[in-house]
Design a protein around this motif. Structure first.
Motif, PDB file in Angstrom:
ATOM      1  N   THR A  10       6.911 -17.216 -43.483  1.00 46.09           N
ATOM      2  CA  THR A  10       7.530 -18.184 -42.581  1.00 46.09           C
ATOM      3  C   THR A  10       7.010 -19.572 -42.922  1.00 46.09           C
ATOM      4  O   THR A  10       5.872 -19.715 -43.389  1.00 46.09           O
ATOM      5  N   ASP A  11       7.863 -20.584 -42.712  1.00 40.97           N
ATOM      6  CA  ASP A  11       7.507 -21.945 -43.087  1.00 40.97           C
ATOM      7  C   ASP A  11       8.169 -22.918 -42.130  1.00 40.97           C
ATOM      8  O   ASP A  11       9.291 -22.685 -41.661  1.00 40.97           O
ATOM      9  N   CYS A  12       7.484 -24.016 -41.862  1.00 41.67           N
ATOM     10  CA  CYS A  12       8.008 -25.034 -40.955  1.00 41.67           C
ATOM     11  C   CYS A  12       9.268 -25.695 -41.500  1.00 41.67           C
ATOM     12  O   CYS A  12      10.119 -26.163 -40.744  1.00 41.67           O
ATOM     13  N   ASN A  19       6.702 -25.258 -36.244  1.00 41.60           N
ATOM     14  CA  ASN A  19       7.385 -24.010 -36.599  1.00 41.60           C
ATOM     15  C   ASN A  19       7.591 -23.189 -35.335  1.00 41.60           C
ATOM     16  O   ASN A  19       6.641 -22.651 -34.772  1.00 41.60           O
ATOM     17  N   GLU A  43       8.358 -22.299 -29.529  1.00 44.47           N
ATOM     18  CA  GLU A  43       7.361 -21.507 -30.246  1.00 44.47           C
ATOM     19  C   GLU A  43       6.636 -20.537 -29.324  1.00 44.47           C
ATOM     20  O   GLU A  43       6.192 -19.462 -29.744  1.00 44.47           O
ATOM     21  N   ASN A 234      13.258 -24.434 -39.496  1.00 45.30           N
ATOM     22  CA  ASN A 234      12.198 -23.509 -39.880  1.00 45.30           C
ATOM     23  C   ASN A 234      12.832 -22.341 -40.637  1.00 45.30           C
ATOM     24  O   ASN A 234      13.993 -22.003 -40.410  1.00 45.30           O
TER      25      ASN A 234
END
Length: 272
Positions: A10-12, A19, A43, A234
């Protein structure tokens, strides 16, 4: 019993500062939750979803009823978190949970919102090319427009309301999830992703997933493809390979798990 090899990232992304995605890869439970953009504490909502499914992964018995109950438990927690807040949190949730029906392994696939799950099927004598198909159906405004033949699927990818979801955990007093029961077939590959990956075209998804790289490398490559395509969201990606015991035809990754902690469940869960 089948083995599951997987990769999860996972990545912003290049635009967002936070994120709001949360992911879980705890065989046989795999989940991507995407905090709904623009809502407060997105989040927090997505973290609640994966926390509840983390509890499911620790249970000695997992069946379709427990999957449904976990969605409801996450929804209740997010709804209670929102009490008294003018702008509440919410989250999409999509995933696959391994179960047994008799002696046969199946996936219970579920979806709330517009995150997606795809299946790359094995090649057959009738079809030498592996076919990528979307299992989940988006709960979104643009999907409703596509279904009503107001716009095309291609137009939906650039529609100004493409991020408007019609179902989300914590968004309304009640939540309704879609469910599918599909066989767990050796050689199959699943892709679970948030909508940030959809900056990558379907043909590019097909090519990446059809390659020889293992699940972990493929997940990382898909993330990089989304970043290169300048996604504005994201990005979360889980790739799962179903591998028969002792007959892996892909490079094994360190992340593999035998499917054992499952129990039979009623066939009534086969469709939503």
């Amino acid at each position: 019993m089948h083995l599951l090899e997987f990769g999860a990232v996972t990545d912003c992304g290049p635009v967002r500062s936070v994120n709001e995605d949360s992911i879980l890869a705890a065989p046989p439970v795999f989940v991507v939750a995407d905090g709904v953009g623009g809502s407060a504490d997105g989040e927090v909502a997505s973290a609640i979803v994966v926390e509840e499914f983390g509890r499911l992964a620790e249970q000695p018995v997992i069946d379709a009823d427990r999957v449904s109950a976990t969605i409801q438990a996450a929804h209740t927690r997010v709804w209670e978190h929102n009490a008294g807040r003018p702008h509440g949190a919410s989250s999409t949730a999509v995933g696959a949970v391994g179960v047994l029906s008799g002696d046969e392994p199946y996936w219970v696939v579920f979806n709330v919102g517009d995150s997606r799950i795809y299946r790359l099927g094995v090649a057959t004598p009738e079809a030498s090319d592996r076919t990528l198909s979307q299992i989940s159906v988006d709960h979104s405004h643009v999907q409703e427009l596509v279904d009503a033949e107001v716009i095309t699927a291609d137009q939906a990818t650039t529609h100004p309301d493409r991020n408007l979801v019609t179902r989300a955990i914590g968004a309304e007093e009640e939540v309704e999830a879609d469910f599918w029961l599909i066989p767990m077939v050796p050689g199959d590959r699943l892709l679970i992703c948030s909508d940030g990956l959809l900056a990558v075209s379907d043909p590019d998804l097909q090519r990446a997933l059809s390659g020889d790289a293992g699940a972990e490398r493929t997940a990382a490559d898909l993330l990089q493809a989304a970043l290169a395509a300048e996604t504005t969201d994201n990005v979360s990606v889980i790739v799962i390979d179903v591998v028969a015991r002792g007959t892996a035809d892909r490079t094994a990754t360190p992340q593999s798990e035998e499917l054992t902690s499952v129990q039979p469940h009623p066939a009534a869960a086969e469709s939503s």
